[in-house]
Design a protein around this motif. Sequence first.
Motif, PDB file in Angstrom:
ATOM      1  N   ALA A  82       0.866  -1.187   0.000  1.00 49.95           N
ATOM      2  CA  ALA A  82       0.000   0.000   0.000  1.00 49.95           C
ATOM      3  C   ALA A  82       0.897   1.229   0.000  1.00 49.95           C
ATOM      4  O   ALA A  82       1.978   1.221   0.597  1.00 49.95           O
ATOM      5  CB  ALA A  82      -0.905   0.015   1.227  1.00 49.95           C
ATOM      6  N   PHE A  83       0.422   2.295  -0.682  1.00 49.65           N
ATOM      7  CA  PHE A  83       1.221   3.518  -0.792  1.00 49.65           C
ATOM      8  C   PHE A  83       0.278   4.690  -0.944  1.00 49.65           C
ATOM      9  O   PHE A  83      -0.533   4.725  -1.875  1.00 49.65           O
ATOM     10  CB  PHE A  83       2.142   3.428  -2.020  1.00 49.65           C
ATOM     11  N   GLY A  84       0.327   5.637  -0.016  1.00 52.59           N
ATOM     12  CA  GLY A  84      -0.555   6.790  -0.146  1.00 52.59           C
ATOM     13  C   GLY A  84      -0.471   7.741   1.022  1.00 52.59           C
ATOM     14  O   GLY A  84       0.291   7.553   1.962  1.00 52.59           O
ATOM     15  N   GLY A  85      -1.302   8.779   0.905  1.00 56.68           N
ATOM     16  CA  GLY A  85      -1.357   9.813   1.920  1.00 56.68           C
ATOM     17  C   GLY A  85      -2.766   9.991   2.423  1.00 56.68           C
ATOM     18  O   GLY A  85      -3.623   9.115   2.250  1.00 56.68           O
ATOM     19  N   GLU A  86      -3.016  11.142   3.015  1.00 59.38           N
ATOM     20  CA  GLU A  86      -4.313  11.426   3.610  1.00 59.38           C
ATOM     21  C   GLU A  86      -5.411  11.578   2.567  1.00 59.38           C
ATOM     22  O   GLU A  86      -6.564  11.261   2.826  1.00 59.38           O
ATOM     23  CB  GLU A  86      -4.205  12.688   4.460  1.00 59.38           C
ATOM     24  N   THR A  87      -5.065  12.068   1.377  1.00 54.89           N
ATOM     25  CA  THR A  87      -6.091  12.343   0.369  1.00 54.89           C
ATOM     26  C   THR A  87      -5.995  11.492  -0.876  1.00 54.89           C
ATOM     27  O   THR A  87      -6.913  11.487  -1.687  1.00 54.89           O
ATOM     28  CB  THR A  87      -6.026  13.826  -0.062  1.00 54.89           C
ATOM     29  N   LYS A  88      -4.893  10.762  -1.052  1.00 56.50           N
ATOM     30  CA  LYS A  88      -4.688  10.004  -2.280  1.00 56.50           C
ATOM     31  C   LYS A  88      -3.886   8.745  -1.986  1.00 56.50           C
ATOM     32  O   LYS A  88      -2.969   8.764  -1.165  1.00 56.50           O
ATOM     33  CB  LYS A  88      -3.941  10.880  -3.290  1.00 56.50           C
ATOM     34  N   SER A  89      -4.237   7.649  -2.671  1.00 53.61           N
ATOM     35  CA  SER A  89      -3.486   6.398  -2.557  1.00 53.61           C
ATOM     36  C   SER A  89      -3.341   5.778  -3.935  1.00 53.61           C
ATOM     37  O   SER A  89      -4.152   6.024  -4.820  1.00 53.61           O
ATOM     38  CB  SER A  89      -4.213   5.411  -1.643  1.00 53.61           C
ATOM     39  N   LEU A  90      -2.318   4.958  -4.094  1.00 54.10           N
ATOM     40  CA  LEU A  90      -2.143   4.265  -5.366  1.00 54.10           C
ATOM     41  C   LEU A  90      -3.143   3.129  -5.474  1.00 54.10           C
ATOM     42  O   LEU A  90      -3.411   2.429  -4.497  1.00 54.10           O
ATOM     43  CB  LEU A  90      -0.724   3.709  -5.487  1.00 54.10           C
ATOM     44  N   ASP A  91      -3.675   2.927  -6.688  1.00 55.13           N
ATOM     45  CA  ASP A  91      -4.593   1.818  -6.926  1.00 55.13           C
ATOM     46  C   ASP A  91      -3.787   0.558  -7.264  1.00 55.13           C
ATOM     47  O   ASP A  91      -2.555   0.584  -7.320  1.00 55.13           O
ATOM     48  CB  ASP A  91      -5.605   2.171  -8.018  1.00 55.13           C
ATOM     49  N   ALA A  92      -4.476  -0.544  -7.498  1.00 57.12           N
ATOM     50  CA  ALA A  92      -3.822  -1.836  -7.751  1.00 57.12           C
ATOM     51  C   ALA A  92      -2.916  -1.790  -8.984  1.00 57.12           C
ATOM     52  O   ALA A  92      -1.823  -2.370  -8.981  1.00 57.12           O
ATOM     53  CB  ALA A  92      -4.876  -2.927  -7.907  1.00 57.12           C
ATOM     54  N   GLU A  93      -3.346  -1.096 -10.021  1.00 57.93           N
ATOM     55  CA  GLU A  93      -2.544  -0.994 -11.249  1.00 57.93           C
ATOM     56  C   GLU A  93      -1.237  -0.236 -10.983  1.00 57.93           C
ATOM     57  O   GLU A  93      -0.170  -0.654 -11.430  1.00 57.93           O
ATOM     58  CB  GLU A  93      -3.363  -0.279 -12.326  1.00 57.93           C
ATOM     59  N   ASP A  94      -1.321   0.861 -10.255  1.00 64.48           N
ATOM     60  CA  ASP A  94      -0.121   1.627  -9.918  1.00 64.48           C
ATOM     61  C   ASP A  94       0.806   0.833  -8.991  1.00 64.48           C
ATOM     62  O   ASP A  94       2.026   0.888  -9.126  1.00 64.48           O
ATOM     63  CB  ASP A  94      -0.484   2.962  -9.264  1.00 64.48           C
TER      64      ASP A  94
END
Length: 105
Positions: A82-94
Amino acid sequence: MKLRTLAAVAALSVSMFAGAALADGRVAAALEAPVAAKTKIVAGGAVFVCDGAECVATSAPSRAITAASCKVLAKEVGRVSAFGGETKSLDAEDLARCNASAKAA
């Protein structure tokens, strides 16, 4: 006098907008396997501190939340779940793109 006031207002407005554009806040990456030792890695303009099964950048620019930044991290510490912040995260493709060049376990 008016020129000094105008300059002060311009400087204040630039600093307010620059701060908003540069700081997105905390960005975290969950690792599939813990790192052997505490490590610091720069990716996407953010300094990530990796300890155990997590890497955290406490003050990161918004550009840090990309598959490219994740890929830099994965090359150093291994696969990311998992990779992300408070407002955005990477989806499965990313995340799949991120892990394509991950360090072998």
